[in-house]
Every structure is written in structure tokens, then in C-alpha cells.
Design a protein around this motif. Sequence first.
Motif, short mmCIF file in Angstrom:
data_model
loop_
_atom_site.label_atom_id
_atom_site.label_comp_id
_atom_site.label_asym_id
_atom_site.label_seq_id
_atom_site.Cartn_x
_atom_site.Cartn_y
_atom_site.Cartn_z
N ALA A 121 0.73 -1.21 0.08
CA ALA A 121 0.14 0.06 0.12
C ALA A 121 0.90 1.40 0.05
O ALA A 121 0.68 2.22 -0.99
N GLN A 156 3.95 1.44 -1.06
CA GLN A 156 4.64 1.41 -2.37
C GLN A 156 3.93 2.12 -3.56
O GLN A 156 4.41 3.13 -4.07
N VAL A 157 2.61 1.60 -3.55
CA VAL A 157 1.44 2.23 -4.44
C VAL A 157 1.23 3.71 -4.15
O VAL A 157 1.19 4.67 -4.97
N GLU A 205 4.14 6.01 -5.36
CA GLU A 205 3.89 6.23 -6.78
C GLU A 205 3.00 7.07 -7.25
O GLU A 205 2.80 8.39 -8.17
N LEU A 206 1.53 6.89 -6.73
CA LEU A 206 0.64 7.60 -6.94
C LEU A 206 0.54 9.06 -6.48
O LEU A 206 0.31 10.01 -7.38
N THR A 219 3.14 10.90 -8.89
CA THR A 219 2.46 11.29 -10.00
C THR A 219 1.53 12.50 -9.78
O THR A 219 1.53 13.43 -10.73
N ARG A 261 3.80 15.49 -9.79
CA ARG A 261 4.33 15.79 -11.23
C ARG A 261 3.03 16.47 -12.06
O ARG A 261 3.24 17.63 -12.74
N LEU A 262 1.93 16.07 -12.08
CA LEU A 262 0.61 16.70 -12.46
C LEU A 262 0.55 18.09 -11.96
O LEU A 262 0.33 18.83 -12.59
N ASN A 285 -6.80 14.89 -11.48
CA ASN A 285 -6.85 13.44 -11.79
C ASN A 285 -7.74 12.60 -10.64
O ASN A 285 -6.97 12.31 -9.57
N TRP A 326 -8.69 9.87 -10.08
CA TRP A 326 -8.34 8.14 -9.61
C TRP A 326 -7.51 8.41 -8.73
O TRP A 326 -7.49 7.50 -7.76
N ILE A 327 -6.22 9.33 -8.79
CA ILE A 327 -5.34 9.35 -7.74
C ILE A 327 -5.90 9.40 -6.64
O ILE A 327 -5.58 8.62 -5.41
N PHE A 366 -7.83 6.42 -5.11
CA PHE A 366 -7.01 5.19 -5.08
C PHE A 366 -6.26 5.49 -3.67
O PHE A 366 -6.27 4.55 -2.83
N GLY A 372 -7.62 10.55 -17.65
CA GLY A 372 -6.94 10.46 -16.17
C GLY A 372 -6.87 8.83 -16.02
O GLY A 372 -5.81 8.30 -15.48
N GLN A 379 -3.71 7.60 -17.82
CA GLN A 379 -2.41 8.28 -16.96
C GLN A 379 -1.95 7.28 -15.77
O GLN A 379 -0.91 7.12 -15.76
N VAL A 380 -3.13 7.18 -15.06
CA VAL A 380 -2.84 6.45 -13.95
C VAL A 380 -2.41 4.92 -14.08
O VAL A 380 -1.47 4.42 -13.42
N GLU A 404 1.06 4.67 -14.98
CA GLU A 404 1.90 4.85 -13.94
C GLU A 404 1.95 3.39 -13.30
O GLU A 404 3.16 2.88 -12.71
N LEU A 405 0.65 3.08 -12.84
CA LEU A 405 0.59 1.68 -12.19
C LEU A 405 1.46 0.53 -12.69
O LEU A 405 2.16 -0.18 -12.21
N THR A 424 5.09 0.75 -12.89
CA THR A 424 5.60 0.47 -11.40
C THR A 424 5.60 -1.17 -11.42
O THR A 424 6.50 -1.83 -10.85
N ASN A 466 2.37 -7.14 -5.74
CA ASN A 466 1.67 -6.14 -5.02
C ASN A 466 0.34 -6.01 -5.42
O ASN A 466 0.02 -5.43 -6.62
N TRP A 489 -2.27 -4.38 -4.81
CA TRP A 489 -2.97 -3.14 -5.08
C TRP A 489 -2.82 -2.69 -6.51
O TRP A 489 -4.03 -2.15 -7.05
N PHE A 522 -6.35 -2.00 -8.51
CA PHE A 522 -6.74 -0.74 -9.17
C PHE A 522 -6.69 -0.53 -10.73
O PHE A 522 -7.49 0.01 -11.14
#
Lengths: 249, 249
Positions: A80, A82-83, A86-87, A90, A93-94, A148, A150-151, A154, B79, B82-83, B86-87, B90, B148, B150, B154
Motif C-alpha cells: 500500500a 509503495q503504490v 507512486e500515486l 504522480t 508531477r501533474l 486526476n 483516480w489518484i 485510490f 486520467g 495516465q494512472v 504509472e501503475l 511500477t 503487489n 494493489w 486498481f
Amino acid sequence: MTDAHTSPEFVTERIREAILSGDLRPGEKLHQDKLADMLGISRTPLRTALTALTQSGLVSYENNRGFYVREFSFSDVAGAFQVRAELEATACRLAASNMSEAAEQLLFELVEEGDRLLSPGSLSPENLVPYRRMNVGFHTAIMELAANPWIKTFVESLHNVPLASDRVIMWRDFYVIRRSHDDHHRIARALAKGQGERAAAIMREHITFALEHLHTQLEEYPEDFLRVPTADALSSKTRTRRRHRRPAA
Amino acid sequence: MTDAHTSPEFVTERIREAILSGDLRPGEKLHQDKLADMLGISRTPLRTALTALTQSGLVSYENNRGFYVREFSFSDVAGAFQVRAELEATACRLAASNMSEAAEQLLFELVEEGDRLLSPGSLSPENLVPYRRMNVGFHTAIMELAANPWIKTFVESLHNVPLASDRVIMWRDFYVIRRSHDDHHRIARALAKGQGERAAAIMREHITFALEHLHTQLEEYPEDFLRVPTADALSSKTRTRRRHRRPAA
DNA sequence: GGCGCACATAATGTATCCAAAATTGTCATT
DNA sequence: AATGACAATTTTGGATACATTATGTGCGCC
């Protein structure tokens, strides 16, 4: 009363809290009749709450066998983080491409709020909740700037993983907090300057370190994480519902 | 018959299909009585299906006003890509550290399967489904190698976003498919050599390009994406249940 | 003639009831 | 005494009935 208007919404929150706080233990069976009784509702809204929680991952379900509090392994928790790293990276960045005057100001205000709370040189217990609010606000603000949805969705669902949520933090070592808040400073500045990649890198490390630190804390002070369930945390304040009773036997 | 065993599970799948295929249109009201009738079940299991779909994001819900097919904007779709990029990137990075003999072989077998399907120099309609299966299998395999859970969770939920799912692909231009499958080759090789960062980069571009291509396709051939709902796609094959009927009217 | 309130209607939300499935306990048999 | 089948009980799943909330319509009033 909370402002949840329908009972499933209400009891979903209630059960979520109970699970995250440890009042309902991992693996525990969620007995429909008993739970419904405790919460003072019938099984129908309870079941919708439970199916919702199943979808959001806090509860597991087996056909014709019912609902259980889901058990998470440490590897689930690690995953969790880790993800999430990353999210949220991101998101940085956005967000960097979407900065506005107002956005900048919001971030800096949150950071300053953190400064105020930490200025005494330690984090007093009464400042713990405000600090957490500031922290959540900061991370949320960035995810919203990322534009975004979704980020945020999640990441929110990752906060449902018991130890991965922000409710457990490392208040033992003040330096760790200070350094963590320093990350906030740098992230805010980087975003303000449009340095998205830099902000992302700091954010990734910010969260990755949180996992590492959680890990060491778990080994050193495991008792801090074993919540003892309070006796009847779920019994409703409203009188417990009178259940159907056969005329006589 | 699918292998869904309980009726909520079954009708959830049914409704999801109906939404993703366009039989139920975005914004459309999901009338409980009517839907239950069409599906030949009562409102109880239907409602659990709908709350599940609400959680997974395909359906929206308003208090005391019912369920609607959720509407997605193009920005939602973008979106999602995009996600997903990234996922899955990863996932590549993580998978690279977990490669085994068997894993390598699995990936190469999938890639070869793709080669076979594309070898005629075009993708014939009867090979479309097998190719899609191969494609899904490849992406899924990598997410599983990442160890992973998750990520897979997702990404699966992102496949619920109508145009973001793999069911819409760009079969118009064979070169695009060939190139896309070439990405698969490179990703497999990179992973086999432990080049996680490289695999991640290819994967990110693989998915980012898919969005870009979808975008151009949408502008050029919008009619391909406007699915006309088939008349009574949901009416159950089993005799439609006789509903409670008032004496007369 | 338009606005607003009140009532009628319809649809949702919740409780209860009934059926099917699983679990548990008991008894007989080996 | 252990094991397996069977019955009793518990618990879940689904259908229906009832309550509550939204909505649409018509009438009266301004």
C-alpha cells in the motif's frame, strides 16, 4: 448525529471506524444478526453497508458463509505504501503544471500551519490531531491540484489499509516529524516553481521513508500497534432495537 | 452460464457488461423495479449489486433518489490511462526483481501467441478475441509478478471506465497493433534481463500512446464509439418473474 | 395568468418473513 | 473410541410487505 443521511452510509462509517481502530479484529466474523442488533438497525441496511465495505476492501465475503473483517499481512501494508508513493509522486508531477496563485497560497498556508504546530520543539498531544489534519490537507490538496480524480480515489482506498493510514504516525521521535515536515516545505516550493519532477521525487521518498520508519517502529514497539478492542464499542446509543418475537411457544 | 454462483454476483456482472457495452447509457436512471423485473430477481439482490457497482465506480447514487449509470468525461478517461500507465510501469519495475524461469517462459509464450495471431499480416475478426485475451494475459501476468496486489486491484477498477477498458482497441490500423505488440516483445525481454526501469519506460509509453491513439480515433471515427443500445439486452432468458399485481386498476 | 402550496403518486429505504445453505451436535455402527 | 451419516439448529440469502421520501399535478390564491 452525524450528517450521514441514510443508515447504510452511517453504519458503513461506523463499522469502518471500528475496524480501523481495532475494535473489530482482523479475521473476526461479522455476525449479521448481532451487528444489526448492536447498531439498532435491521439486517437489510447492514448488509448494504457490508457489501460496500467488501468492495472497498476492508471486509471479505464468502458465498453463503458471510462477512469477515479482512486480514492484512505486512506485505499488504508495504504494498500500500509503495503504490501510494507512486500515486502521490504522480500527483506532484501533474500538479506542477496546474499551479495557480491560489494553489500556491493554500500549500504555503498549510505548511505554515505545520510550522506553528511544531514550533514548540515537540508535538504536544493536543496538537496531534491538528497536525494530522494539516498533513492530510497537504497531501489532499496536491492530489486535487493534479486534477486526476483516480489518484485521490485510490489513495483514499489505500488509507483503509489499517497501518497504512495516516492515523498511525511516528510521534516518538520529534526529529522524524520535523524532517517529514521539511519535505512538505520542499515539495511546496518545488511545486510553486513548477519543478514537478523534483516534487515527485521528494514525495516518493517522503512516503517510502514512512514505510521504512513504520517497519522499525513495529519491531521496536510492537505493543503500540496492538489495539485492545474496547468492550462494546458498537452498541448503539439509541435503545437497542426490539427484535421480532414469536407470540409464545 | 458464467461461473458466478450467487445472484448478486451474477447480476453485478450482467449490469457491468450492459454498461460497458453501452446497452445502459451514461446518465440513465437505474429503476429498481424495472431492472429487477428484467433480470427476474427481486429488488434485494439487485440493490446489493448496485451498491457494489457504486463502490467500483460504474454507478452513481444519490440519497433517496436512486442509482444512475455514471457518466464519464473524456478527462476521466484520460486520467484513467495516465494512472494506469504509472501503475503498470511500477508493476514492471517491481516484476523485474521477481523474475523466475517460469515467469520468463510465461511471458515469452504469451508474446509468441501474439506473434502467431498477427502473422497473417492482419488481425482477422475471429482472432480479435484471442488477441485481446493474450493482451490481457500479458498485462495481468506482469502485475502478478509485481507481487503487489494493489496494482492489479486498481488497474482492474480502471478497466471499468468505459473507453479505458481493453475492449475498445484500435483495430483499424494494423501497423499500430504490430508496433504495440512489439512493445510487448521489448518489455518481456527487458524483464527477462532484469531491466526493470527500461521495461517500465516502455510500458508507460505503451499505455500513454494508447490514449493518444484513442483520442485521434475518437475524432476521426466517433461513430465507432457510440454504441446503440440493443432493445432489451437485459431481459432475462429465464421466464420473467411474475411481479406483485394489484387486484385491478 | 403565474406562483405556491397541498395532496396524490410513485419510487426508494427498511423491516420482516420465508427458504436454502451451512454448521453443529448426536447417535449408531464399526 | 473413532468415524460417518443424519438430524436439528443456526445463519445467511432472497422475496415481500410496510414506511418514508421525492416528485408531479392540480387547485386555489394572489
